[in-house]
Write a protein that holds these residues in place. Structure first.
Motif, PDB file in Angstrom:
ATOM      1  N   GLU A 282       0.840  -1.208   0.000  1.00 49.57           N
ATOM      2  CA  GLU A 282       0.000   0.000   0.000  1.00 49.57           C
ATOM      3  C   GLU A 282       0.870   1.252   0.000  1.00 49.57           C
ATOM      4  N   LYS A 283       1.952   1.195   0.762  1.00 44.14           N
ATOM      5  CA  LYS A 283       2.839   2.347   0.854  1.00 44.14           C
ATOM      6  C   LYS A 283       3.566   2.577  -0.485  1.00 44.14           C
ATOM      7  N   ALA A 284       4.035   1.484  -1.078  1.00 45.13           N
ATOM      8  CA  ALA A 284       4.833   1.614  -2.312  1.00 45.13           C
ATOM      9  C   ALA A 284       3.985   2.068  -3.492  1.00 45.13           C
ATOM     10  N   THR A 285       2.715   1.683  -3.511  1.00 45.38           N
ATOM     11  CA  THR A 285       1.899   1.937  -4.707  1.00 45.38           C
ATOM     12  C   THR A 285       0.794   2.965  -4.485  1.00 45.38           C
ATOM     13  N   GLY A 286       0.467   3.215  -3.234  1.00 46.56           N
ATOM     14  CA  GLY A 286      -0.656   4.113  -2.935  1.00 46.56           C
ATOM     15  C   GLY A 286      -2.005   3.454  -3.193  1.00 46.56           C
ATOM     16  N   VAL A 287      -2.024   2.145  -3.431  1.00 45.71           N
ATOM     17  CA  VAL A 287      -3.290   1.443  -3.679  1.00 45.71           C
ATOM     18  C   VAL A 287      -3.705   0.700  -2.413  1.00 45.71           C
ATOM     19  N   LYS A 288      -4.963   0.890  -2.010  1.00 45.35           N
ATOM     20  CA  LYS A 288      -5.480   0.211  -0.809  1.00 45.35           C
ATOM     21  C   LYS A 288      -5.910  -1.204  -1.173  1.00 45.35           C
ATOM     22  N   LEU A 289      -5.597  -2.138  -0.315  1.00 46.25           N
ATOM     23  CA  LEU A 289      -5.966  -3.536  -0.584  1.00 46.25           C
ATOM     24  C   LEU A 289      -7.178  -3.943   0.237  1.00 46.25           C
ATOM     25  N   ASN A 290      -8.100  -4.626  -0.417  1.00 45.67           N
ATOM     26  CA  ASN A 290      -9.245  -5.189   0.295  1.00 45.67           C
ATOM     27  C   ASN A 290      -8.838  -6.579   0.775  1.00 45.67           C
ATOM     28  N   TYR A 291      -8.667  -6.725   2.092  1.00 35.01           N
ATOM     29  CA  TYR A 291      -8.269  -8.042   2.586  1.00 35.01           C
ATOM     30  C   TYR A 291      -9.054  -8.442   3.825  1.00 35.01           C
ATOM     31  N   VAL A 292      -9.075  -9.743   4.071  1.00 36.81           N
ATOM     32  CA  VAL A 292      -9.785 -10.280   5.230  1.00 36.81           C
ATOM     33  C   VAL A 292      -8.912 -11.383   5.833  1.00 36.81           C
ATOM     34  N   ILE A 293      -8.971 -11.493   7.152  1.00 36.79           N
ATOM     35  CA  ILE A 293      -8.210 -12.568   7.796  1.00 36.79           C
ATOM     36  C   ILE A 293      -9.087 -13.810   7.887  1.00 36.79           C
ATOM     37  N   THR A 294      -8.565 -14.917   7.405  1.00 38.85           N
ATOM     38  CA  THR A 294      -9.335 -16.171   7.406  1.00 38.85           C
ATOM     39  C   THR A 294      -8.553 -17.238   8.184  1.00 38.85           C
ATOM     40  N   ASP A 295      -9.011 -18.479   8.066  1.00 40.90           N
ATOM     41  CA  ASP A 295      -8.301 -19.589   8.697  1.00 40.90           C
ATOM     42  C   ASP A 295      -6.930 -19.775   8.058  1.00 40.90           C
ATOM     43  N   ARG A 296      -6.113 -20.561   8.768  1.00 42.47           N
ATOM     44  CA  ARG A 296      -4.802 -20.908   8.226  1.00 42.47           C
ATOM     45  C   ARG A 296      -4.939 -21.725   6.942  1.00 42.47           C
ATOM     46  N   ARG A 297      -3.938 -21.659   6.097  1.00 41.80           N
ATOM     47  CA  ARG A 297      -3.881 -22.546   4.930  1.00 41.80           C
ATOM     48  C   ARG A 297      -3.099 -23.790   5.361  1.00 41.80           C
ATOM     49  N   PRO A 298      -3.683 -24.973   5.165  1.00 41.37           N
ATOM     50  CA  PRO A 298      -2.990 -26.188   5.619  1.00 41.37           C
ATOM     51  C   PRO A 298      -1.597 -26.292   5.007  1.00 41.37           C
ATOM     52  N   GLY A 299      -0.655 -26.725   5.830  1.00 39.04           N
ATOM     53  CA  GLY A 299       0.702 -26.961   5.323  1.00 39.04           C
ATOM     54  C   GLY A 299       1.618 -25.752   5.357  1.00 39.04           C
ATOM     55  N   ASP A 300       1.081 -24.558   5.729  1.00 39.04           N
ATOM     56  CA  ASP A 300       1.946 -23.374   5.731  1.00 39.04           C
ATOM     57  C   ASP A 300       2.948 -23.418   6.897  1.00 39.04           C
ATOM     58  N   VAL A 301       4.172 -23.064   6.582  1.00 40.13           N
ATOM     59  CA  VAL A 301       5.217 -22.925   7.591  1.00 40.13           C
ATOM     60  C   VAL A 301       4.957 -21.637   8.373  1.00 40.13           C
ATOM     61  N   GLU A 302       5.271 -21.637   9.675  1.00 41.96           N
ATOM     62  CA  GLU A 302       5.011 -20.427  10.486  1.00 41.96           C
ATOM     63  C   GLU A 302       6.000 -19.305  10.159  1.00 41.96           C
ATOM     64  N   LYS A 303       7.274 -19.641  10.238  1.00 41.93           N
ATOM     65  CA  LYS A 303       8.264 -18.597   9.938  1.00 41.93           C
ATOM     66  C   LYS A 303       9.550 -19.211   9.413  1.00 41.93           C
ATOM     67  N   ILE A 304      10.080 -18.547   8.419  1.00 41.99           N
ATOM     68  CA  ILE A 304      11.376 -18.971   7.869  1.00 41.99           C
ATOM     69  C   ILE A 304      12.043 -17.773   7.206  1.00 41.99           C
ATOM     70  N   TRP A 305      13.297 -17.597   7.496  1.00 46.04           N
ATOM     71  CA  TRP A 305      14.094 -16.651   6.722  1.00 46.04           C
ATOM     72  C   TRP A 305      15.535 -17.154   6.666  1.00 46.04           C
ATOM     73  N   ALA A 306      16.253 -16.628   5.690  1.00 46.97           N
ATOM     74  CA  ALA A 306      17.579 -17.166   5.370  1.00 46.97           C
ATOM     75  C   ALA A 306      18.678 -16.514   6.182  1.00 46.97           C
ATOM     76  N   ASP A 307      19.710 -17.287   6.401  1.00 49.60           N
ATOM     77  CA  ASP A 307      21.012 -16.713   6.704  1.00 49.60           C
ATOM     78  C   ASP A 307      21.778 -16.764   5.377  1.00 49.60           C
ATOM     79  N   PRO A 308      21.925 -15.620   4.699  1.00 50.96           N
ATOM     80  CA  PRO A 308      22.590 -15.652   3.376  1.00 50.96           C
ATOM     81  C   PRO A 308      24.096 -15.427   3.462  1.00 50.96           C
ATOM     82  N   THR A 309      24.680 -15.596   4.667  1.00 51.38           N
ATOM     83  CA  THR A 309      26.106 -15.281   4.847  1.00 51.38           C
ATOM     84  C   THR A 309      26.998 -16.025   3.858  1.00 51.38           C
ATOM     85  N   LYS A 310      26.674 -17.319   3.637  1.00 53.57           N
ATOM     86  CA  LYS A 310      27.552 -18.108   2.752  1.00 53.57           C
ATOM     87  C   LYS A 310      27.562 -17.500   1.339  1.00 53.57           C
TER      88      LYS A 310
END
Ligand code: UFG
Length: 343
Positions: A282-310
């Motif tokens: 929204e900040k980058a484009t100035g366009v407002k998004l219509n969104y709603v919070i729903t149930d989880r999607r089965p199989g989704d990982v909770e959190k992951i991010w990389a260590d790109p040091t290598k």
């Protein structure tokens, strides 16, 4: 450089950006793409950006004769293998289709590479091999776990195949690049991600919602153990991602690789939640998004991010573009292709 680089899946999302950058860097590019999840219009985009016409085979690597023919007809010096199906949900419903496509294509391309003396191979892997990690950020030493989907398993099995092959063939060099979440589009907006049908991934769903193609974006769950309750990913700009492929390729050409099978995480090292992505869009484009919070999607990982040091240290590569920048290019691409391509 004499000889060509074969880009399989070169009209797909990541493949098309990689092919473009290779052409811009002066490489001769041969593309093979069966158009199963891509469109011919992307080729025009590549040609417009680069002013060059890569040789293209609209054929399927599941047929072993195809890579053999391509290698026979072209002096291929390296392969960057993107060609694969990639939808997690679809792979649960059609596991054989996934194993057949992703593994046969890989094996056929590897066999042809060996037959024609091609020594350099870059493989598109995924952070999916880490599953739900116990420790964050994930390094290349983090455990590779049992895959949660047939799609994820094709990446894990592919890495096993490459490990065994490089053990047996000491002069065959492979770099496997484990992507986190690639987003964004080429800065010209002439190529980008072109999902066929309803997108599974967050960013194309966001841009389609912003454009009015989708009524509402669903945020799959806000009860995760994260600061705002929505899952965290490491969103990496497509241009940063493909730049790493060029560096990896050059590493193989120069023979700087420390072993003949190397693995690198390609991420920014920064996690972003779904709500943060929405706010950044929204900040980058100035366009407002219509969104709603729903149930989880089965199989989704909770959190992951990389260590790109290598990758930062060994490849001398670092992701440079910001989340907002990537979302802006994704939006420019959405507008461009809706207005200019017949989709
Ligand atoms: N999300 C939504 N709404 C949507 C789509 C996605 O809330 O309409 C959320 C998901 O729940 C997730 C995040 O946005 O939290 C990112 O989802 P994506 O589908 O964009 O990406 P994933 O991280 O689920 O999947 C990606 C690749 C897969 C790969 C996987 C490995 O698309 O190919 O990472 O973790 F297997």
């Amino acid at each position: 450089m004499n000889g060509n680089v074969l880009v399989s899946g070169g009209l797909g999302y990541i493949g098309s950006h990689a092919a473009t950058l290779l052409l811009e860097k002066g490489y001769d590019v041969v593309i093979v793409d069966n158009l199963s999840n891509s469109r011919k219009e992307i080729l025009s985009g590549i040609e417009k950006i680069t002013g060059k016409k890569p040789k293209v085979y609209f054929e399927d690597l599941k047929d072993p004769a195809v890579p053999e023919k391509i290698m026979k007809e072209n002096d291929i010096k390296a392969v960057i293998h993107f060609a694969a199906y990639k939808a997690v949900g679809e792979s649960m419903e059609k596991p054989l289709m996934y194993y057949e496509n992703n593994l046969f294509s890989l094996i056929n391309t590897l066999k042809a590479s060996l037959n024609y003396g091609v020594k350099n191979f870059i493989f598109s892997s995924s952070c999916t091999v880490y599953g739900e990690p116990e420790e964050l950020p994930v390094t290349e030493e983090s455990p590779v776990v049992k895959a949660e989907s047939p799609y994820g398993n094709t990446k894990k099995v592919a890495e096993d195949i490459l490990t065994d092959l490089t053990n047996a063939e000491k002069s065959f060099n492979v770099i496997s690049l484990r992507y986190f979440n690639p987003i964004g589009a080429h800065p010209t907006a002439l190529i980008g991600e072109l999902p066929l049908g309803v997108p599974n991934n967050l960013v194309p769903f966001i841009t389609q919602t912003a454009y009015g193609i989708r009524k509402q974006l669903r945020v799959f769950g806000s009860d995760y153990n994260t600061p705002d309750g929505t899952p965290i990913r490491d969103y990496i700009d497509i241009m940063d991602l493909v730049e790493a492929h060029i560096v990896a390729l050059e590493r193989l050409f120069i023979g700087e690789n420390e072993s003949n099978f190397e693995v690198f995480n390609l991420g920014t090292g920064q996690g972003g939640s779904v709500l943060e992505v929405i706010n950044a869009f929204e900040k980058a484009t100035g366009v407002k998004l219509n969104y709603v919070i729903t149930d989880r999607r089965p199989g989704d990982v909770e959190k992951i991010w990389a260590d790109p040091t290598k990758a930062n240290k060994v490849l001398g590569w670092k992701a440079k573009r910001s989340l907002e920048e990537s979302l802006k290019t994704a939006w420019e691409w959405e507008k461009y292709y809706r207005q200019n391509l017949d989709v």
